[in-house]
Design a protein around this motif. Sequence first.
Motif, PDB file in Angstrom:
ATOM      1  N   LEU A  47       1.024  -1.234  -0.027  1.00  0.00           N
ATOM      2  CA  LEU A  47      -0.062  -0.062   0.095  1.00  0.00           C
ATOM      3  C   LEU A  47       0.747   1.102  -0.024  1.00  0.00           C
ATOM      4  CD1 LEU A  47      -2.858   1.394   0.132  1.00  0.00           C
ATOM      5  CD2 LEU A  47      -2.712   1.083   2.764  1.00  0.00           C
ATOM      6  N   ALA A  48       2.135   1.122   0.915  1.00  0.00           N
ATOM      7  CA  ALA A  48       2.661   2.284   0.963  1.00  0.00           C
ATOM      8  C   ALA A  48       3.382   2.574  -0.550  1.00  0.00           C
ATOM      9  CB  ALA A  48       3.786   2.326   1.996  1.00  0.00           C
ATOM     10  N   LYS A  49       3.981   1.533  -1.168  1.00  0.00           N
ATOM     11  CA  LYS A  49       4.461   1.683  -2.630  1.00  0.00           C
ATOM     12  C   LYS A  49       3.578   2.226  -3.544  1.00  0.00           C
ATOM     13  CE  LYS A  49       6.845  -0.725  -6.119  1.00  0.00           C
ATOM     14  NZ  LYS A  49       7.344  -1.703  -6.622  1.00  0.00           N
ATOM     15  N   VAL A  50       2.483   1.866  -3.541  1.00  0.00           N
ATOM     16  CA  VAL A  50       1.071   2.156  -4.498  1.00  0.00           C
ATOM     17  C   VAL A  50       1.083   3.668  -4.099  1.00  0.00           C
ATOM     18  CG1 VAL A  50      -1.227   2.048  -5.387  1.00  0.00           C
ATOM     19  CG2 VAL A  50       0.370   0.058  -4.735  1.00  0.00           C
ATOM     20  N   GLN A  51       1.117   4.046  -2.943  1.00  0.00           N
ATOM     21  CA  GLN A  51       0.741   5.627  -2.750  1.00  0.00           C
ATOM     22  C   GLN A  51       2.048   6.267  -3.026  1.00  0.00           C
ATOM     23  OE1 GLN A  51       0.092   5.013   1.708  1.00  0.00           O
ATOM     24  NE2 GLN A  51      -1.826   5.396   1.385  1.00  0.00           N
ATOM     25  N   ASP A  52       3.126   5.672  -3.013  1.00  0.00           N
ATOM     26  CA  ASP A  52       4.244   6.732  -3.460  1.00  0.00           C
ATOM     27  C   ASP A  52       4.143   6.827  -5.023  1.00  0.00           C
ATOM     28  OD1 ASP A  52       5.548   6.459  -0.960  1.00  0.00           O
ATOM     29  OD2 ASP A  52       7.067   5.066  -1.500  1.00  0.00           O
ATOM     30  N   GLU A  53       3.809   5.589  -5.678  1.00  0.00           N
ATOM     31  CA  GLU A  53       3.856   5.872  -7.165  1.00  0.00           C
ATOM     32  C   GLU A  53       2.655   7.129  -7.408  1.00  0.00           C
ATOM     33  OE1 GLU A  53       2.783   1.930  -8.022  1.00  0.00           O
ATOM     34  OE2 GLU A  53       4.918   1.307  -8.128  1.00  0.00           O
ATOM     35  N   ALA A  54       1.637   7.136  -6.914  1.00  0.00           N
ATOM     36  CA  ALA A  54       0.620   8.279  -6.979  1.00  0.00           C
ATOM     37  C   ALA A  54       1.317   9.553  -6.667  1.00  0.00           C
ATOM     38  CB  ALA A  54      -0.422   8.008  -6.052  1.00  0.00           C
ATOM     39  N   GLY A  55       2.168   9.797  -5.624  1.00  0.00           N
ATOM     40  CA  GLY A  55       2.776  10.850  -5.487  1.00  0.00           C
ATOM     41  C   GLY A  55       3.850  11.300  -6.518  1.00  0.00           C
ATOM     42  N   HIS A  56       4.547  10.220  -7.083  1.00  0.00           N
ATOM     43  CA  HIS A  56       5.402  10.695  -8.108  1.00  0.00           C
ATOM     44  C   HIS A  56       4.737  11.213  -9.439  1.00  0.00           C
ATOM     45  CE1 HIS A  56       8.135   7.011  -6.554  1.00  0.00           C
ATOM     46  NE2 HIS A  56       8.243   8.078  -5.552  1.00  0.00           N
ATOM     47  N   GLY A  57       3.529  10.733  -9.835  1.00  0.00           N
ATOM     48  CA  GLY A  57       2.828  10.995 -10.813  1.00  0.00           C
ATOM     49  C   GLY A  57       2.323  12.625 -10.479  1.00  0.00           C
ATOM     50  N   MET A  58       1.876  12.796  -9.463  1.00  0.00           N
ATOM     51  CA  MET A  58       1.666  14.233  -9.068  1.00  0.00           C
ATOM     52  C   MET A  58       2.655  15.155  -9.159  1.00  0.00           C
ATOM     53  SD  MET A  58      -1.504  13.968  -8.618  1.00  0.00           S
ATOM     54  CE  MET A  58      -1.315  12.833  -9.805  1.00  0.00           C
ATOM     55  N   TYR A  59       4.124  14.665  -8.711  1.00  0.00           N
ATOM     56  CA  TYR A  59       5.238  15.631  -8.850  1.00  0.00           C
ATOM     57  C   TYR A  59       5.422  15.998 -10.249  1.00  0.00           C
ATOM     58  CZ  TYR A  59       6.513  13.475  -4.250  1.00  0.00           C
ATOM     59  OH  TYR A  59       6.578  12.852  -3.013  1.00  0.00           O
ATOM     60  N   LEU A  60       5.469  14.768 -11.189  1.00  0.00           N
ATOM     61  CA  LEU A  60       5.730  15.012 -12.485  1.00  0.00           C
ATOM     62  C   LEU A  60       4.530  15.720 -13.232  1.00  0.00           C
ATOM     63  CD1 LEU A  60       7.143  11.371 -12.945  1.00  0.00           C
ATOM     64  CD2 LEU A  60       8.497  13.321 -12.989  1.00  0.00           C
ATOM     65  N   TYR A  61       3.179  15.599 -13.003  1.00  0.00           N
ATOM     66  CA  TYR A  61       2.483  16.499 -13.455  1.00  0.00           C
ATOM     67  C   TYR A  61       2.805  18.007 -13.063  1.00  0.00           C
ATOM     68  CZ  TYR A  61      -0.498  12.517 -15.135  1.00  0.00           C
ATOM     69  OH  TYR A  61      -1.034  11.389 -15.588  1.00  0.00           O
ATOM     70  N   SER A  62       2.995  17.944 -12.002  1.00  0.00           N
ATOM     71  CA  SER A  62       3.248  19.443 -11.683  1.00  0.00           C
ATOM     72  C   SER A  62       4.282  20.113 -12.304  1.00  0.00           C
ATOM     73  CB  SER A  62       3.665  19.644 -10.041  1.00  0.00           C
ATOM     74  OG  SER A  62       2.525  19.177  -9.141  1.00  0.00           O
ATOM     75  N   ALA A  63       5.653  19.273 -12.558  1.00  0.00           N
ATOM     76  CA  ALA A  63       6.736  19.826 -13.258  1.00  0.00           C
ATOM     77  C   ALA A  63       6.035  20.075 -14.681  1.00  0.00           C
ATOM     78  CB  ALA A  63       7.754  18.804 -13.511  1.00  0.00           C
ATOM     79  N   ALA A  64       5.171  19.371 -15.395  1.00  0.00           N
ATOM     80  CA  ALA A  64       4.737  19.635 -16.721  1.00  0.00           C
ATOM     81  C   ALA A  64       3.940  20.782 -16.831  1.00  0.00           C
ATOM     82  CB  ALA A  64       3.764  18.542 -17.052  1.00  0.00           C
TER      83      ALA A  64
END
Length: 319
Positions: free
Chosen positions: A80-97
Amino acid sequence: MSAPTLDRPAAPDEVALQAQFDATIAADHRIEPRDWMPEAYRKGLIRQIAQHAHSEIIGMQPEGDWLLAAPSLRRKAILLAKVQDEAGHGMYLYSAAETLGADRADLTDKLIERKQKYSSIFNYPTQTYADVGVIGWLVDGAAICNQVPLCRSSYGPYARAMIRVCKEESFHQRQGFELLMTMMGGTGAQRAMVQDAVDRWWWPSLMMFGPPDDDSPNSAQSMKWGVKRHSNDELRQRFVDMTVPQAAVLGVTLPDPELALDPETGRYRFGAIDWDEFKQVLAGKGPCNDERIARRRAARDDNAWVTEAATAYADKHAS
């Protein structure tokens, strides 16, 4: 301001701005959102960062299927922690875009409409729980090889986002390896399960780095701009060299009869990759392409009311 085109000569100020951009890249300094940049650089970054963000979000699905079926509370919490991390990674990257002028909702729509891509690796099914460990070991290991150099990307917001992403991906890789070590110390059935998962994920993991250098349409230009630091083939070779000794520690066999150490170079030679399979999966004809996109569409549509409510709330307080 856009870069000059073939049918429109560059204005004097554009020439100066292009020269300043080129000097910044040559000096290995960072381009920031406030800086002028060629339109091709901006569009190329949006394409790459969006593909990266989509991969993180879609990548939640294969492992998310095992959240309820994980064999213990500890394993459930780790996953669960790993899947949540992946969601966070997506948000960081969308923010960069978004710092490049992209709209996050528009990027999601383009993904769902299949106008933008994500990593081919996430179109393969997770058939057993051993796949969770192999994804952590191989897929996240490949991601680390690919992404650590991006911490030095020429675009500042992308490089800074990657620092945290890589730290967490490194932790995920160790988690996957620890799970596989535990299973390899278990029953014969567990060891067979791990070997079967390795057999299925090895070649798709090598495909993660993209097509060979002579067939990669964007890699060379991305390297010239300093967005990427290494070619696809160089990163793939690094991954193989890193992974073969780890496989020996685990006690698994990598499914490549041609895999062998080259005594002259100290690097591992490996067999031919099935690039036809890679192209089929990338074109939307992989085992799980339709399922992955359907789930992403449902997530967008079923939760549209949350976005609408949050937007209305923000607009009300802004006014």
